[in-house]
Scaffold this motif. Structure first.
Motif, PDB file in Angstrom:
ATOM      1  N   ARG A  64       4.004   5.871  -5.660  1.00  0.00           N
ATOM      2  CA  ARG A  64       3.460   5.952  -6.999  1.00  0.00           C
ATOM      3  C   ARG A  64       2.682   6.805  -7.426  1.00  0.00           C
ATOM      4  O   ARG A  64       2.996   7.783  -8.315  1.00  0.00           O
ATOM      5  CB  ARG A  64       3.142   4.598  -7.654  1.00  0.00           C
ATOM      6  N   ARG A  96       0.889  -1.248  -0.142  1.00  0.00           N
ATOM      7  CA  ARG A  96      -0.129   0.004   0.024  1.00  0.00           C
ATOM      8  C   ARG A  96       0.949   1.268  -0.052  1.00  0.00           C
ATOM      9  O   ARG A  96       0.496   2.159  -0.596  1.00  0.00           O
ATOM     10  CB  ARG A  96      -1.023   0.009   1.369  1.00  0.00           C
ATOM     11  N   ARG A 116       3.722   1.512  -1.381  1.00  0.00           N
ATOM     12  CA  ARG A 116       4.339   1.618  -2.516  1.00  0.00           C
ATOM     13  C   ARG A 116       3.341   2.218  -3.552  1.00  0.00           C
ATOM     14  O   ARG A 116       3.835   2.998  -4.364  1.00  0.00           O
ATOM     15  CB  ARG A 116       4.826   0.197  -3.220  1.00  0.00           C
ATOM     16  N   SER A 117       2.028   1.759  -3.477  1.00  0.00           N
ATOM     17  CA  SER A 117       1.095   2.373  -4.408  1.00  0.00           C
ATOM     18  C   SER A 117       0.881   3.819  -4.321  1.00  0.00           C
ATOM     19  O   SER A 117       0.538   4.568  -5.135  1.00  0.00           O
ATOM     20  CB  SER A 117       0.071   1.246  -4.690  1.00  0.00           C
TER      21      SER A 117
END
Ligand SMILES: Cc1cc2nc3c(=O)[nH]c(=O)nc-3n(C[C@H](O)[C@H](O)[C@H](O)COP(=O)(O)OP(=O)(O)OC[C@H]3O[C@@H](n4cnc5c(N)ncnc54)[C@H](O)[C@@H]3O)c2cc1C
Length: 529
Positions: free
Chosen positions: A526, A520, A522-523
């Motif tokens: 991003r 979560r 990481r997203s």
């Protein structure tokens, strides 16, 4: 950046005092930035005994003002957060042969007027102390003191037979780390910027304002903030911040006193706490904890370096076990201990002779040389955090214009907008909205999120809407809420501070939670990048 671009306040420290001041200040219309170098409540404010209490034992030290203020505050706080705080009854077993430490002002007085007592306390004196405790602080919700004959009662069942009499009085429990995060959330909702994992590297006066440099401890990025006034609520680090971060020439300091707790499987079957008095002048509590456990603490040990993480030493553990074994019938051993935790009290250094005797009161000092003032916060208790914040605002108002009137007494924290005796109703309503919740699960959610419990689960229609099941009733939807709304970044934040589900999860379950949260994060990055 011009002075007009500076915020009113920059607060160092996301413990209860920093977050309490941030909330109060934001609610009075000030612009506020708070930086916490780790997680919110990652230091002392998650390691307390978790009591909103007047501090019965401080009466021995004639700390009447502190006790009175804290007693009045218990009920103010209980009303503002009936989800995370609740009344508790404390059973104080009494035996006429019990001896007390000789250095307290009460002991010295008794030695003069009743030398034949030789360190013992007459029952009437204990009763007098409890009478004062009942009446000093405008008690309205909490029941007063009663006497108990222990034989044949549930309260007497786990206690050694030599104790036949006990007194029972009231104080309140509070989930300390949730208290911090709810203050931070409310501060943010009122316009404050809350930066976690953000360490303050330096603060210096420049053109009449503070120039504060911070580093994001996850990305390593640095940033510069400007503020009209600085608040140093660094808890155990308050002295280091004065010396090494802000370079102030002031003499005040804190005395670091470590306190440790042990947690065992449930030692008895009722919901009251015990207040045990030791021969060394100290007291410890045994408290029902997280439904299946008993919490025992605390110790008092000098701690020299705030950067050395406090841990419960084997000596402290054995001290607590031996202390409790003087009272409990069933002998506790170290094998009964399932968890320990330890925190450092940042006590105002008043030159007291022992750690036990050092004042638990708070002290607020403003240093204003060079234009931009700094408020240093020393000491305090979670019980007095709201009063401390009001005191801080009074001092801040001497330097920053436009500070409005006090407002926090009576203003509920997020999720706390229901009556102090309304928890059962909340549980009923939650189970009506989400019939798949067991009693235990619903109770935990109400005790964590109060009126926000349904939202914290993502307003599910069916159990499958809750996302992955991490064990012990922790689901993906709740973790998402904690990450989105409550500043949680890691499994440790979720399992040991936003909840105490760490007591229940296995290692593979913790690893699954870590993976979920890392994905979560990481997203999120991003999406941000
Ligand atoms: C064992 C024990 C039991 C206790 N029991 C009770 C109790 O039952 N009832 C009660 O009322 N009180 C109790 N207390 C007292 C209470 O817990 C403390 O007074 C209170 O938590 C102190 O809060 P704080 O915000 O000052 O400090 P902290 O919670 O330690 O917060 C200070 C924060 O500042 C951060 N920080 C430091 N330096 C920097 C920097 N350079 N940049 C960014 N952030 C920084 C730290 O990471 C930390 O999170 C107890 C204390 C202990 C130790």
């Amino acid at each position: 950046m011009e002075e007009s671009d500076a915020t009113d306040l920059f607060i160092i420290g996301g413990g209860i005092n920093g977050c309490g001041i941030a909330r109060d200040a934001a609610g009075r219309g000030l612009s506020v930035t708070l930086a916490e170098m780790n997680d919110l409540a990652s230091a002392t404010s998650s390691a307390s005994t978790k009591l909103f209490h007047g501090g019965l034992r401080y009466l021995e030290y004639f700390e009447f003002r502190l006790v009175r203020e804290a007693l009045i505050e218990r009920e103010t706080l209980l009303r503002a957060m009936p989800h995370i705080s609740w009344p508790m009854r404390f059973v104080l077993p009494y035996h006429p042969s019990m001896r007390f430490e000789s250095e307290t002002p009460t002991s010295k007085l008794l030695t003069t007027v009743m030398p034949w007592m030789k360190g013992r306390r007459p029952a009437w004196l204990i009763r007098l102390g409890l009478f004062m405790y009942d009446h000093l602080g405008g008690r309205k919700i909490l029941p007063g003191t009663t006497s108990l004959s222990l034989p044949g009662t549930p309260e007497g069942a786990p206690i050694d037979d030599r104790f036949e009499t006990a007194y029972e009085y009231s104080d309140c429990w509070v989930q300390d780390s949730r208290l911090v995060v709810l203050n931070a959330r409310d501060a943010e909702a009122r316009g404050a910027t809350i930066l976690t994992r953000t360490k303050v590297l330096s603060a210096a006066r420049e053109d009449g304002v503070w120039r504060v440099e911070t580093r994001d401890t996850e990305t390593g990025e640095t940033a510069v903030h400007r503020a009209r006034m600085l608040v140093n609520a660094g808890g155990p680090w308050v002295g280091e911040i004065i010396k090494d971060t802000v370079h102030l020439n002031v003499n005040e300091g804190v005395r670091l006193v470590r306190g440790s707790h042990i947690v065992t499987r449930k030692l008895y079957d009722h919901d009251k706490c015990y207040f045990f008095q030791g021969t060394d002048g100290r007291i410890i509590f045994a408290i029902p904890y997280e439904q299946d456990f008993t919490l025992i603490g605390t110790t008092d040990a000098e701690h020299h370096d705030p950067d050395s993480p406090p841990v419960c030493t084997p000596e402290e553990r054995d001290y607590l076990i031996a202390f409790a074994n003087r009272y409990f019938k069933r002998e506790i051993t170290k094998d009964d201990v399932v968890w320990t935790y330890s925190g450092v009290r940042p006590l105002y250094d008043d030159g007291a002779t022992s750690a036990t005797a050092a004042t638990r009161d708070y002290t607020l000092k403003v240093e204003g040389a060079g234009g931009a003032p700094v408020l240093n916060v020393f000491g305090g208790k979670i019980t007095t955090y709201r009063r401390l914040a009001e005191g801080a605002m009074a001092r801040i108002g001497e330097h920053i214009s436009g500070v409005t009137d006090p407002w926090t007494a009576g203003a509920p924290l997020p999720g706390g907008d229901f009556p102090a005796d309304g928890v059962e109703r909340q549980i009923f309503d939650l189970q009506k909205a989400c019939p798949f919740l067991s009693d235990r699960w619903a109770r935990r959610l109400v005790r964590t999120y109060g009126t926000e419990a349904v939202q914290a689960l993502g307003s599910p229609r069916i159990v499958d809407d809750l996302g992955p099941d991490f064990g012990a009733t922790l689901c993906g939807a709740e973790v998402d809420w904690l990450m989105d709304k409550e500043f949680a970044r890691t499994a440790e934040d979720v399992l040991w501070r936003r909840t105490k589900l760490g007591l229940h999860l296995s290692e593979p379950q913790v690893a699954a939670l870590e993976d979920y949260m890392a994905a979560r994060r990481r997203s999120e990055s991003r999406a941000a990048g």
